[in-house]
Design a protein around this motif. Sequence first.
Motif, PDB file in Angstrom:
ATOM      1  N   ALA A 281       0.838  -1.202   0.000  1.00 52.87           N
ATOM      2  CA  ALA A 281       0.000   0.000   0.000  1.00 52.87           C
ATOM      3  C   ALA A 281       0.873   1.252   0.000  1.00 52.87           C
ATOM      4  CB  ALA A 281      -0.932  -0.012   1.211  1.00 52.87           C
ATOM      5  N   VAL A 282       1.919   1.238   0.802  1.00 54.33           N
ATOM      6  CA  VAL A 282       2.825   2.399   0.864  1.00 54.33           C
ATOM      7  C   VAL A 282       3.453   2.631  -0.512  1.00 54.33           C
ATOM      8  CG1 VAL A 282       4.980   3.267   1.834  1.00 54.33           C
ATOM      9  CG2 VAL A 282       3.252   2.205   3.339  1.00 54.33           C
ATOM     10  N   ARG A 283       3.940   1.552  -1.098  1.00 54.55           N
ATOM     11  CA  ARG A 283       4.569   1.676  -2.425  1.00 54.55           C
ATOM     12  C   ARG A 283       3.591   2.246  -3.458  1.00 54.55           C
ATOM     13  NH1 ARG A 283       6.732  -3.334  -1.630  1.00 54.55           N
ATOM     14  NH2 ARG A 283       5.097  -4.228  -2.937  1.00 54.55           N
ATOM     15  N   SER A 284       2.355   1.757  -3.414  1.00 55.15           N
ATOM     16  CA  SER A 284       1.367   2.235  -4.386  1.00 55.15           C
ATOM     17  C   SER A 284       1.097   3.726  -4.207  1.00 55.15           C
ATOM     18  CB  SER A 284       0.037   1.488  -4.203  1.00 55.15           C
ATOM     19  OG  SER A 284       0.240   0.106  -4.370  1.00 55.15           O
ATOM     20  N   MET A 285       1.092   4.173  -2.958  1.00 57.61           N
ATOM     21  CA  MET A 285       0.863   5.589  -2.729  1.00 57.61           C
ATOM     22  C   MET A 285       2.067   6.403  -3.193  1.00 57.61           C
ATOM     23  SD  MET A 285      -0.986   5.293   1.013  1.00 57.61           S
ATOM     24  CE  MET A 285      -1.345   7.043   1.249  1.00 57.61           C
ATOM     25  N   GLU A 286       3.247   5.920  -2.858  1.00 61.00           N
ATOM     26  CA  GLU A 286       4.453   6.640  -3.256  1.00 61.00           C
ATOM     27  C   GLU A 286       4.572   6.730  -4.776  1.00 61.00           C
ATOM     28  OE1 GLU A 286       7.214   5.693   0.697  1.00 61.00           O
ATOM     29  OE2 GLU A 286       7.458   4.462  -1.112  1.00 61.00           O
ATOM     30  N   ALA A 287       4.112   5.688  -5.448  1.00 62.81           N
ATOM     31  CA  ALA A 287       4.156   5.699  -6.912  1.00 62.81           C
ATOM     32  C   ALA A 287       3.305   6.831  -7.481  1.00 62.81           C
ATOM     33  CB  ALA A 287       3.669   4.350  -7.462  1.00 62.81           C
ATOM     34  N   GLY A 288       2.335   7.294  -6.694  1.00 63.87           N
ATOM     35  CA  GLY A 288       1.501   8.418  -7.129  1.00 63.87           C
ATOM     36  C   GLY A 288       2.116   9.765  -6.788  1.00 63.87           C
ATOM     37  N   GLY A 289       3.341   9.743  -6.255  1.00 58.15           N
ATOM     38  CA  GLY A 289       4.058  10.997  -6.072  1.00 58.15           C
ATOM     39  C   GLY A 289       3.903  11.647  -4.698  1.00 58.15           C
TER      40      GLY A 289
ATOM     41  N   LYS B 280       4.511  11.506  -0.284  1.00 56.94           N
ATOM     42  CA  LYS B 280       5.221  10.869   0.830  1.00 56.94           C
ATOM     43  C   LYS B 280       4.162  10.236   1.737  1.00 56.94           C
ATOM     44  CE  LYS B 280       8.655  12.867   2.931  1.00 56.94           C
ATOM     45  NZ  LYS B 280       9.452  13.933   3.620  1.00 56.94           N
ATOM     46  N   VAL B 281       4.511   9.153   2.384  1.00 57.55           N
ATOM     47  CA  VAL B 281       3.527   8.447   3.207  1.00 57.55           C
ATOM     48  C   VAL B 281       3.941   8.472   4.675  1.00 57.55           C
ATOM     49  CG1 VAL B 281       2.343   6.260   3.615  1.00 57.55           C
ATOM     50  CG2 VAL B 281       2.917   6.967   1.277  1.00 57.55           C
ATOM     51  N   MET B 282       3.026   8.887   5.517  1.00 53.56           N
ATOM     52  CA  MET B 282       3.222   8.903   6.964  1.00 53.56           C
ATOM     53  C   MET B 282       2.461   7.713   7.544  1.00 53.56           C
ATOM     54  SD  MET B 282       1.763  11.981   9.345  1.00 53.56           S
ATOM     55  CE  MET B 282       0.065  11.627   8.870  1.00 53.56           C
ATOM     56  N   VAL B 283       3.180   6.848   8.237  1.00 55.85           N
ATOM     57  CA  VAL B 283       2.543   5.653   8.803  1.00 55.85           C
ATOM     58  C   VAL B 283       2.290   5.862  10.286  1.00 55.85           C
ATOM     59  CG1 VAL B 283       2.786   3.174   9.238  1.00 55.85           C
ATOM     60  CG2 VAL B 283       3.750   4.197   7.154  1.00 55.85           C
ATOM     61  N   SER B 284       1.050   5.636  10.745  1.00 54.52           N
ATOM     62  CA  SER B 284       0.874   5.669  12.194  1.00 54.52           C
ATOM     63  C   SER B 284       0.172   4.399  12.640  1.00 54.52           C
ATOM     64  CB  SER B 284       0.103   6.921  12.615  1.00 54.52           C
ATOM     65  OG  SER B 284      -1.157   6.930  12.048  1.00 54.52           O
ATOM     66  N   ARG B 285       0.856   3.669  13.499  1.00 56.46           N
ATOM     67  CA  ARG B 285       0.344   2.363  13.918  1.00 56.46           C
ATOM     68  C   ARG B 285      -0.212   2.441  15.319  1.00 56.46           C
ATOM     69  NH1 ARG B 285       3.650  -2.684  11.754  1.00 56.46           N
ATOM     70  NH2 ARG B 285       1.757  -3.518  12.708  1.00 56.46           N
ATOM     71  N   GLY B 286      -1.448   2.041  15.475  1.00 55.62           N
ATOM     72  CA  GLY B 286      -2.037   1.949  16.803  1.00 55.62           C
ATOM     73  C   GLY B 286      -2.227   0.488  17.128  1.00 55.62           C
ATOM     74  N   SER B 287      -2.748   0.214  18.294  1.00 55.31           N
ATOM     75  CA  SER B 287      -2.912  -1.193  18.660  1.00 55.31           C
ATOM     76  C   SER B 287      -4.023  -1.803  17.813  1.00 55.31           C
ATOM     77  CB  SER B 287      -3.225  -1.326  20.144  1.00 55.31           C
ATOM     78  OG  SER B 287      -4.376  -0.574  20.457  1.00 55.31           O
ATOM     79  N   GLU B 288      -4.972  -0.989  17.391  1.00 55.93           N
ATOM     80  CA  GLU B 288      -6.070  -1.539  16.597  1.00 55.93           C
ATOM     81  C   GLU B 288      -6.124  -1.013  15.166  1.00 55.93           C
ATOM     82  OE1 GLU B 288      -9.791  -0.990  18.621  1.00 55.93           O
ATOM     83  OE2 GLU B 288      -8.810  -1.366  20.549  1.00 55.93           O
ATOM     84  N   THR B 289      -5.726   0.248  15.018  1.00 58.72           N
ATOM     85  CA  THR B 289      -5.891   0.877  13.717  1.00 58.72           C
ATOM     86  C   THR B 289      -4.540   1.373  13.209  1.00 58.72           C
ATOM     87  OG1 THR B 289      -7.984   1.704  14.591  1.00 58.72           O
ATOM     88  CG2 THR B 289      -7.281   2.587  12.475  1.00 58.72           C
ATOM     89  N   THR B 290      -4.224   1.043  11.976  1.00 56.27           N
ATOM     90  CA  THR B 290      -3.021   1.594  11.366  1.00 56.27           C
ATOM     91  C   THR B 290      -3.429   2.429  10.169  1.00 56.27           C
ATOM     92  OG1 THR B 290      -1.591  -0.155  12.161  1.00 56.27           O
ATOM     93  CG2 THR B 290      -0.867   1.012  10.175  1.00 56.27           C
ATOM     94  N   ILE B 291      -2.852   3.636  10.136  1.00 57.60           N
ATOM     95  CA  ILE B 291      -3.298   4.621   9.158  1.00 57.60           C
ATOM     96  C   ILE B 291      -2.112   5.076   8.322  1.00 57.60           C
ATOM     97  CG2 ILE B 291      -4.296   6.946   8.912  1.00 57.60           C
ATOM     98  CD1 ILE B 291      -5.553   6.474  11.728  1.00 57.60           C
ATOM     99  N   LEU B 292      -2.329   5.180   7.010  1.00 55.16           N
ATOM    100  CA  LEU B 292      -1.304   5.731   6.120  1.00 55.16           C
ATOM    101  C   LEU B 292      -1.807   7.081   5.622  1.00 55.16           C
ATOM    102  CD1 LEU B 292      -0.672   2.513   3.956  1.00 55.16           C
ATOM    103  CD2 LEU B 292       0.341   3.141   6.159  1.00 55.16           C
ATOM    104  N   GLY B 293      -1.047   8.129   5.851  1.00 52.84           N
ATOM    105  CA  GLY B 293      -1.467   9.454   5.405  1.00 52.84           C
ATOM    106  C   GLY B 293      -0.571   9.938   4.277  1.00 52.84           C
ATOM    107  N   ALA B 294      -1.168  10.460   3.214  1.00 53.19           N
ATOM    108  CA  ALA B 294      -0.377  10.964   2.087  1.00 53.19           C
ATOM    109  C   ALA B 294      -0.008  12.421   2.343  1.00 53.19           C
ATOM    110  CB  ALA B 294      -1.174  10.856   0.797  1.00 53.19           C
TER     111      ALA B 294
END
Lengths: 338, 338, 338, 338
Positions: C17-25, C27-41
Amino acid sequence: MVVILKQNFTLEQMEEAVRSMEAGGVKVMVSRGSETTILGAEGDASRLDEEFLSQLPGVERVMRVSEPFKKANRKFHPDDSVIEIGPGVRVGGQKLAVIAGPCSVESQEQITGVARDVKTAGASALRGGAYKPRTSPYAFQGMGTKGIDFLMEAREATGLPIVTELMSADQLPLFEECVDVIQIGARNMQNFDLLKKVGRTSKPILLKRGLSSTIEEWIMSAEYILAGGNPNVILCERGIRTFETYTRNTLDLSAVLAVKQMCHLPVVVDPSHACGKAWMVERMSLAAIAAGADGLIVEVHNDPKNALCDGAQSITPAQFGDLMGKVGTIAACVGRSV
Amino acid sequence: MVVILKQNFTLEQMEEAVRSMEAGGVKVMVSRGSETTILGAEGDASRLDEEFLSQLPGVERVMRVSEPFKKANRKFHPDDSVIEIGPGVRVGGQKLAVIAGPCSVESQEQITGVARDVKTAGASALRGGAYKPRTSPYAFQGMGTKGIDFLMEAREATGLPIVTELMSADQLPLFEECVDVIQIGARNMQNFDLLKKVGRTSKPILLKRGLSSTIEEWIMSAEYILAGGNPNVILCERGIRTFETYTRNTLDLSAVLAVKQMCHLPVVVDPSHACGKAWMVERMSLAAIAAGADGLIVEVHNDPKNALCDGAQSITPAQFGDLMGKVGTIAACVGRSV
Amino acid sequence: MVVILKQNFTLEQMEEAVRSMEAGGVKVMVSRGSETTILGAEGDASRLDEEFLSQLPGVERVMRVSEPFKKANRKFHPDDSVIEIGPGVRVGGQKLAVIAGPCSVESQEQITGVARDVKTAGASALRGGAYKPRTSPYAFQGMGTKGIDFLMEAREATGLPIVTELMSADQLPLFEECVDVIQIGARNMQNFDLLKKVGRTSKPILLKRGLSSTIEEWIMSAEYILAGGNPNVILCERGIRTFETYTRNTLDLSAVLAVKQMCHLPVVVDPSHACGKAWMVERMSLAAIAAGADGLIVEVHNDPKNALCDGAQSITPAQFGDLMGKVGTIAACVGRSV
Amino acid sequence: MVVILKQNFTLEQMEEAVRSMEAGGVKVMVSRGSETTILGAEGDASRLDEEFLSQLPGVERVMRVSEPFKKANRKFHPDDSVIEIGPGVRVGGQKLAVIAGPCSVESQEQITGVARDVKTAGASALRGGAYKPRTSPYAFQGMGTKGIDFLMEAREATGLPIVTELMSADQLPLFEECVDVIQIGARNMQNFDLLKKVGRTSKPILLKRGLSSTIEEWIMSAEYILAGGNPNVILCERGIRTFETYTRNTLDLSAVLAVKQMCHLPVVVDPSHACGKAWMVERMSLAAIAAGADGLIVEVHNDPKNALCDGAQSITPAQFGDLMGKVGTIAACVGRSV
């Protein structure tokens, strides 16, 4: 629940959003990027109010990650619910349930006659309206308690469980005593007072989808009943209102798939009210079974052209017999039986 | 009612159609052409059932010529109805009625405070929910009878008549005793049991349009109340459900014009629920008045961002004051006043 | 763009998923929680494909944070665009633009007559169809090039800029040479080939909203034209298709507010096509101006009952004169003039 | 066509209405009752304009009795049309047609690979977009002529006829030379210029239903093509836009029945675009066949998660193989084969 902050949010605004989320009983994970700051809720977010959060200053957008229904959710209840509606009659298992009968109970002879016919053809239960929701106050409103009596006699004669619509909470004691499945009509799908009251009984409830209800709203109405303590809810897709007027409503068979994926409750399809045309009932019934519905509810009338209500969409007992044969053939193709 | 026969109809089928129409109490005029044969009903056709006739063998199509509502029909009652909702407070006349207040009653201080503010700004009546229809069984459901008490205290303090929603027929005696205008919400617009019951009172009823109700269905629901003997119905356009999701609903201002042409009842507009966005309320209020609405019902909250419900669409008392000034200016352009 | 991962995602899925977002130009910010992990462009996410990302294994849901239109976006172009459509005639400024004329050009006398009348009443421009989109191939399809000639003569006689609909890219050279504003009709709002082609001209384009287009889709169609290099786009709200059939369409005035908040382009309203009833045009015009529209486009016909097309929704020159007076009064209340 | 006059009509108004009808080429039958006067048209009423007549003074209401399409009408062409789209490949007969392939052509290897796979599984034709209608001007717009070349190579390799979408009349000569079935997309269903142009070819046309087109409008668009001289039209139901957002569109299977009753043209169903979710494709395909569709058009991609477009709704070749087996079983139940 994920909350995205505005680009120019202030620290104070962020703290207010975090406090509001925590007040709903969740832990909040903050992730700050150079452009986007995101607040993620950890824990049971069903008490968080999406609309409330979305209007906080500093908040750009709010997105719900998990469905707002808990008891109806398949995630926490992976197995299909099977609802027993009469001795040995179940909705939701491998065997399809086919509920059949006239729109309205019109006389004892009529309802018992139809009951015998549909029983012979293989129906699982008998439907018939005693109280009728009509757009016009001047249209036939149903036979009332006399209709319930006639339904009970038809049950006596055939053994078929009876399904009929409840329109007023006043009649709930009568329905609890006399009928096997209480139908909540499309126009009462968000009559929350009635939902709460039937949630306190243990009778099976047939909950029709509202004319313009989203799938989520429909499941939330089932959740009202489940939350009240009654686990016996059967959902019924009966068409939605769209711009198309050729059919009375637009039958949404993809909703059957959607509900069954998100929710463990059984779903039956009403092709009669969906299309409003008797000649469409057979084919749409077959389509519903192919799509994966757990059963059908079909209007069958001994004399459709003299029916007091909905004659245009009723099929005859003979047509119903044919239909049952074809339903059986399609059912076999998708691992079900009638 | 006009019935067109199929090209290949039989005499017997024609006679059956004629008999069915006559049974509904009309005289039938038959006109036979070489290709088209038409049956026209003469007299009061409101008891004829369009669907029933349309499925008779030999019938091609049925068209209603006159509206199916009699008591709400402007043809038989050309003057605008004016409904008195409190001493000297009327809805439907030259003076616009503006009903304002919070979505929910939250405390005595809150509701009396808002009541004072909106009274000062020129409101005609106070709204506030004591029983709240909520999609989720886990959301705040209103303060109940305590909310009614607080509304009565706010009325005591300001003289404003109070408008609040009835969700259960059980509470009707309480509402008859305590409130000035009984609101029937959009989700109960076709709860026919409730309509019949409020039809037996003489309290003014504010009838919201259902989420996907046609204009005719909406007027037919008013007809239920009028037919029950209660002439005091105020209609409320509050947006309809469409494919557009940017706004909560789509405000249908042309419906205001349509209703006022066909029907003598007053119509008010609720821009708050229609749009779901506080920043849209002012402009849509002005548009509603320009279109010809008889008034507005607006959500006003002392502290929208901490509202227990619908904060996103509530404006502040200060914004309401501004709004009233602008409404007055537009009203003057269309021959009305506030 | 925010991507939420499924609870049981694998590291590999996250990396995909990160790679696919980066391919769109981005940067990806990853935030991992115990239940929810979120990728922000972070960065310009307009090239990311929401649907593509949403179907990646491991992805639960995708939410767009910023609007997918850049050139039409008010964030990057805060000032209102003002489009010049003729010498001294502008759409989008303080002065309202009122475009008036018949549905179809029918003869030289007719169009020049109407042009003179609407000019006298204060119209800013003349409309008239030379090529007509008709549901039926057997209905009048417009006068074609002769209609364009007559429009030019009417312009010659009155000085009014002319607005007419382009249905075929073949006629674009003719339109570029002869007309002042090229209308793209509702049914061609997503005729992307035509949008691209008019994007390469510099003529003002009047872009009608599609019958069932969301506000975002409508702005995206404008974006096609802007992206092609033509900044001169005027949006036109003309009603959307809903379940209600009393009016031809449902005029969505809240869309005017929504568009003007998100987008810098001017918006005019067409009450004639929206309602389909001449008697509704005046009131809906006033409502549109009160709501904040930048102008109107109104069907005016010298002899509506003999119009070749859309007579039912056309007003007469005399009615248009009255309308202009009332529009002026309402305009003054909201800081505009005619 | 039946015209009902207002109660208080004048003789002059009646004569005007009669003259207007006669001008459209019909004979008029007048029937006067004490309350209702009715004008019935005898003969071919397809040139009468409903809207025009309905706005005449003295006219209350107008009702069309016969459908406005002549060439597509089953009444005048009772037998099913069967369209040949390649050597021995027919759409509309006893044998179902299944068109399969990726949303977009992405490379020669991809399209030929998918073509081989779907051919092996029993597909009748290959679909693949070379020109893509995209909401955003920044999204992938298709490979263009190179895509057409790759499709031709895939046809060469497999013998499957190729189906691809035409977005611009400019490319019609290329399409006439190179492709077997020209698709007109949902967004161009009322691009009347394009309809007229493809009506002048003899190529089979796959006409998708517009997002919010009524069944009648859809058939009228087919009528444009038939009226131009091209009898080879295949209709495609691909879901309509409703308020429900869980699925991309709402698949309207009752429309298949309705079209097949009124019209002799074949109808195929596109479950991929209707639902927008790959996991729904199989069940909705079975439902479509059970309902009576003449075939399917299904998105199949070798690597859905890396598809350049619509990956979320594409199934794999392996899944397509399974689907074909199940389609065959259902087909046998309704008297069809694959």
